[in-house]
Design an enzyme around this catalytic site. Sequence first.
Site, PDB file in Angstrom:
ATOM      1  N   HIS A 160       0.821  -1.209   0.000  1.00  0.00           N
ATOM      2  CA  HIS A 160       0.000   0.000   0.000  1.00  0.00           C
ATOM      3  C   HIS A 160       0.856   1.261   0.000  1.00  0.00           C
ATOM      4  CE1 HIS A 160      -3.774   1.934   0.019  1.00  0.00           C
ATOM      5  NE2 HIS A 160      -4.416   1.106   0.812  1.00  0.00           N
ATOM      6  N   ASP A 375      -9.097 -10.675 -17.652  1.00  0.00           N
ATOM      7  CA  ASP A 375      -8.955 -11.934 -18.388  1.00  0.00           C
ATOM      8  C   ASP A 375      -7.490 -12.118 -18.778  1.00  0.00           C
ATOM      9  OD1 ASP A 375      -9.020 -14.081 -20.102  1.00  0.00           O
ATOM     10  OD2 ASP A 375     -10.452 -13.213 -21.510  1.00  0.00           O
TER      11      ASP A 375
END
Length: 444
Positions: A160, A375
């Site tokens: 982060h 994908d």
Amino acid sequence: MKFEIMSRKTIKPSIPTPHQHRTFSLSLLDQIFPPIYSSTVFFYSSNPNEKGNSITSQVLQQSSRLQNSLSKTLVHFYPMAGRLKDTASVECNDQGAYFVEAQVSCSLVDFLIQPKIELLSHFSPIIDPYTTQLASDSMLLIQLTAFSCGGIAIAVCPSHKIMDGSSLFSFLQSWTVTSRGYGEVVIPKFIGSSLLPPRDLPIMPNPKVNFQAKKCITRRFVFDASKIFSLKAKTAGAIGQRSPTNVEIVLALILKCAMAASKSISSRLGPLVLSQAVDLRKRMVPPLPENSIGNLIWQFLVFSKDSELEIHDLVAKMREGLIEFSNEKANKFKGDEGFQMVCESLKERGELMKRMDITIYRCTSLCKLPLYEMDFGWGKPMWITNNSSNYFEKLIVLMDTKQGDGIEAWVTLEEREMEIFQRSKGLLEFASFNPSAFVKQSRI
């Protein structure tokens, strides 16, 4: 279910990072984020294009494709292959991202039909002590877990320190396009430090709570489109002319039920504070590019002295807080003015954290990020989870459902509060408690 780690390795950029990019400067907002990892897990069915091969061969080919495409993607996202140098910079030394291969002794469908939330952490590399020790300074960890049926789970765990949710999406867009071999590769824009340069700051406290002492647990609730519509209809007229968004209405219901659970235990519930993350990119003037990488988010605070607020009151307060933040503060996260505002906000939050009479809830929404479009070359994911509950209590993470018109809420509360919260009639009238995550999908 038996989980077993098969290998651990580092994936380096396919092309060395140029000398002029070897030191990456963090922004002020990057600086104040602790070095914790987020964890997003994508579940994919077996590759239909590899039906003639064995399951082992399929998984090996998928893993090889992921590693090769990751290596190419890291050329553009070179800080993710580096190591944190100090509080203000990353050394882009091409040491690489950490890649773990694992397997689990069950089929993907069996797991999705009745998902066990307590087992989800095993799909992420940050749960394994040996892995985290070896990769303690890595900026990106990946884990591929193979199911017995040939289905796989891919956990993406960036630090982060340099990535928020929108940055993660840009990275995934680039990685998936490279993996499947067609589409437009996203080229990142590292502009955070030019907006808010790093500063000398005191050591920021780690927000991680002692979960063993706190006994916090996470539960999953799903709000489908019809239930959200019913919830909006129930509050129609009390909110105003503009209908609440799905996020507003769902979050308001969760807060109301969570506060009721807390009050039933403590009997005296003090003021409420909601810390809600908001993306700065589209709220700055002019808006920042969508492919801007870094922590370009901030948490605006919503206060309420009344713990008995109704849903429409909570929606009104959240909306008022967002409008005020967007109009008066969002565009000020630049230069000296931004530094001053960040310092004042941190001081305010520090004083709030010291108070024992308030209840603070944190909310992060990943809704509207088209994560279900990711994908890698063998179809779109069947299910996606995001687990940030290892670091915060009273945390609410919202995500779109696979159909795109509902919301999955991951709620982390203290154990006693959760026992009451998850049985709340007001909540279960509109939400399903951990329903099946298996949705039949047709392939195009």
